[in-house]
Scaffold this motif. Sequence first.
Motif, PDB file in Angstrom:
ATOM      1  N   VAL A  37       0.945  -1.261  -0.235  1.00 35.79           N
ATOM      2  CA  VAL A  37      -0.024  -0.120   0.004  1.00 35.79           C
ATOM      3  C   VAL A  37       0.656   1.412  -0.006  1.00 35.79           C
ATOM      4  N   ARG A  38       1.994   1.160   0.810  1.00 34.92           N
ATOM      5  CA  ARG A  38       2.906   2.387   0.978  1.00 34.92           C
ATOM      6  C   ARG A  38       3.507   2.734  -0.650  1.00 34.92           C
ATOM      7  N   ALA A  39       3.827   1.684  -1.348  1.00 36.52           N
ATOM      8  CA  ALA A  39       4.182   2.041  -2.579  1.00 36.52           C
ATOM      9  C   ALA A  39       3.159   2.241  -3.523  1.00 36.52           C
ATOM     10  N   LEU A  40       2.150   1.938  -3.343  1.00 36.13           N
ATOM     11  CA  LEU A  40       0.739   2.692  -4.298  1.00 36.13           C
ATOM     12  C   LEU A  40       0.743   4.007  -4.030  1.00 36.13           C
ATOM     13  N   VAL A  94       0.743  -2.837  14.546  1.00 40.46           N
ATOM     14  CA  VAL A  94       0.307  -3.610  15.947  1.00 40.46           C
ATOM     15  C   VAL A  94       0.342  -2.744  16.857  1.00 40.46           C
ATOM     16  N   GLN A  95       1.321  -2.255  17.317  1.00 38.73           N
ATOM     17  CA  GLN A  95       1.180  -1.219  18.562  1.00 38.73           C
ATOM     18  C   GLN A  95       0.317  -0.164  18.568  1.00 38.73           C
ATOM     19  N   ALA A  96      -0.294   0.200  17.389  1.00 37.71           N
ATOM     20  CA  ALA A  96      -1.248   1.170  17.351  1.00 37.71           C
ATOM     21  C   ALA A  96      -2.630   0.711  17.787  1.00 37.71           C
ATOM     22  N   VAL A  97      -2.882  -0.249  18.043  1.00 34.47           N
ATOM     23  CA  VAL A  97      -4.104  -0.927  18.677  1.00 34.47           C
ATOM     24  C   VAL A  97      -3.922  -1.506  20.063  1.00 34.47           C
ATOM     25  N   ASN A  98      -2.712  -1.133  20.685  1.00 35.44           N
ATOM     26  CA  ASN A  98      -2.464  -1.382  21.813  1.00 35.44           C
ATOM     27  C   ASN A  98      -1.950  -0.518  22.752  1.00 35.44           C
ATOM     28  N   ARG A 104      -1.592  -7.034  23.619  1.00 43.02           N
ATOM     29  CA  ARG A 104      -2.681  -7.817  23.726  1.00 43.02           C
ATOM     30  C   ARG A 104      -3.643  -7.895  22.626  1.00 43.02           C
ATOM     31  N   LEU A 105      -3.783  -6.927  21.592  1.00 40.08           N
ATOM     32  CA  LEU A 105      -4.660  -6.844  20.550  1.00 40.08           C
ATOM     33  C   LEU A 105      -3.776  -7.119  19.563  1.00 40.08           C
ATOM     34  N   TYR A 106      -4.453  -7.845  18.446  1.00 39.41           N
ATOM     35  CA  TYR A 106      -3.693  -8.016  17.188  1.00 39.41           C
ATOM     36  C   TYR A 106      -4.754  -7.496  16.114  1.00 39.41           C
ATOM     37  N   PRO A 107      -4.292  -6.591  15.157  1.00 41.54           N
ATOM     38  CA  PRO A 107      -5.027  -6.244  14.262  1.00 41.54           C
ATOM     39  C   PRO A 107      -5.192  -6.979  13.072  1.00 41.54           C
ATOM     40  N   GLY A 108      -6.454  -7.389  12.366  1.00 41.51           N
ATOM     41  CA  GLY A 108      -6.425  -8.146  11.330  1.00 41.51           C
ATOM     42  C   GLY A 108      -6.168  -7.049  10.057  1.00 41.51           C
ATOM     43  N   SER A 109      -6.324  -7.702   8.729  1.00 38.64           N
ATOM     44  CA  SER A 109      -5.830  -6.961   7.770  1.00 38.64           C
ATOM     45  C   SER A 109      -6.873  -5.417   7.534  1.00 38.64           C
ATOM     46  N   PRO A 110      -8.078  -5.645   8.051  1.00 36.76           N
ATOM     47  CA  PRO A 110      -9.009  -4.319   7.923  1.00 36.76           C
ATOM     48  C   PRO A 110      -8.417  -3.400   8.810  1.00 36.76           C
ATOM     49  N   ARG A 111      -7.952  -3.566   9.992  1.00 33.75           N
ATOM     50  CA  ARG A 111      -7.455  -2.735  10.845  1.00 33.75           C
ATOM     51  C   ARG A 111      -6.014  -1.990  10.475  1.00 33.75           C
ATOM     52  N   VAL A 112      -5.296  -2.708   9.822  1.00 31.89           N
ATOM     53  CA  VAL A 112      -4.042  -2.412   9.236  1.00 31.89           C
ATOM     54  C   VAL A 112      -4.207  -1.711   8.182  1.00 31.89           C
ATOM     55  N   LEU A 113      -5.165  -1.794   7.216  1.00 28.72           N
ATOM     56  CA  LEU A 113      -5.655  -1.240   5.970  1.00 28.72           C
ATOM     57  C   LEU A 113      -6.052   0.257   6.452  1.00 28.72           C
ATOM     58  N   ALA A 114      -6.707   0.362   7.505  1.00 28.74           N
ATOM     59  CA  ALA A 114      -7.431   1.272   7.986  1.00 28.74           C
ATOM     60  C   ALA A 114      -6.528   2.376   8.450  1.00 28.74           C
ATOM     61  N   GLN A 115      -5.473   1.835   8.899  1.00 26.57           N
ATOM     62  CA  GLN A 115      -4.342   2.806   9.379  1.00 26.57           C
ATOM     63  C   GLN A 115      -3.661   3.414   8.284  1.00 26.57           C
TER      64      GLN A 115
END
Length: 289
Positions: A37-40, A94-98, A104-115
Amino acid sequence: MYGVDQQPFGVTVNYRHSFHAGNSADVVKHALLIALVRALQQKEGALTLIDTHAGCGLYDLQGDQAQRTGESVHGVLRAFADHDALLDDYRAAVQAVNAAGYLRLYPGSPRVLAQLLRPQDALILNEKHPDDARTLRAAMRDTPAAVHERDAYELWLAMVPPRTARGLVVVDPPYEQVDERARITATLALAHRKWGHGVTAIWYPLKDRAAHRRWTDDMRALAIPKFLTIEHWLYDDDQPGVYNGAGLFIVNPPYAFTQALPPLLDALRTALAPEGHRGELSANWLGAA
């Protein structure tokens, strides 16, 4: 946890995200999605990001399902113990949701993409399982994502080409159905005819090399000109009945992504290699790049 069938491609793996959150496959998948995504986004034009099998969006690493497998110990925890700066973007996601200093929490692809969204970008999520879709909507409430509850392959075809000139489709199924790989192959062929310049990333688990080679041959037969496969084999040899890694098929990866790929792959391989194994993480073109 992993079942075996007698279909042409050899395996179903019943890969429900909640049991495997934060494992080595997630580390590789999300580190590569961030880089893609960063490359795009090096171009200012708007992007539409589409996740066809979005899952729950957010996972509790100390919950019952994740604790039952304990796979995060060999995935995200290893990535956080590693100090290679090339993994900083992944660790930050990952740290952004903790809470600070807590994992403790792990972001799935939706949360990663939303960031990763810029103001001009859009995020479309789909999850057919009703309970998971409900959880997904709650997890994405503070984001601009649109959430659908449809057949993933029907949605994939319906959403391409997107309204924006550029976009990315992420296909990340649990591989519970014996025809999953065949459906992916057929849908990709149709989607590519509709949207030849679109970027598509298809995640897959790996067990044995012979079965995966048969699917790779079928994907190669689609004759898509710019088609990259990235494979992460955890163990140096096949170990029957044991999950052995994961990979991505990527259609039309941008030049900036492929140029930056070799050192990132080496950093991921080094961080995730099991005790006593070097592991293998490689990228190869299926068609003429």
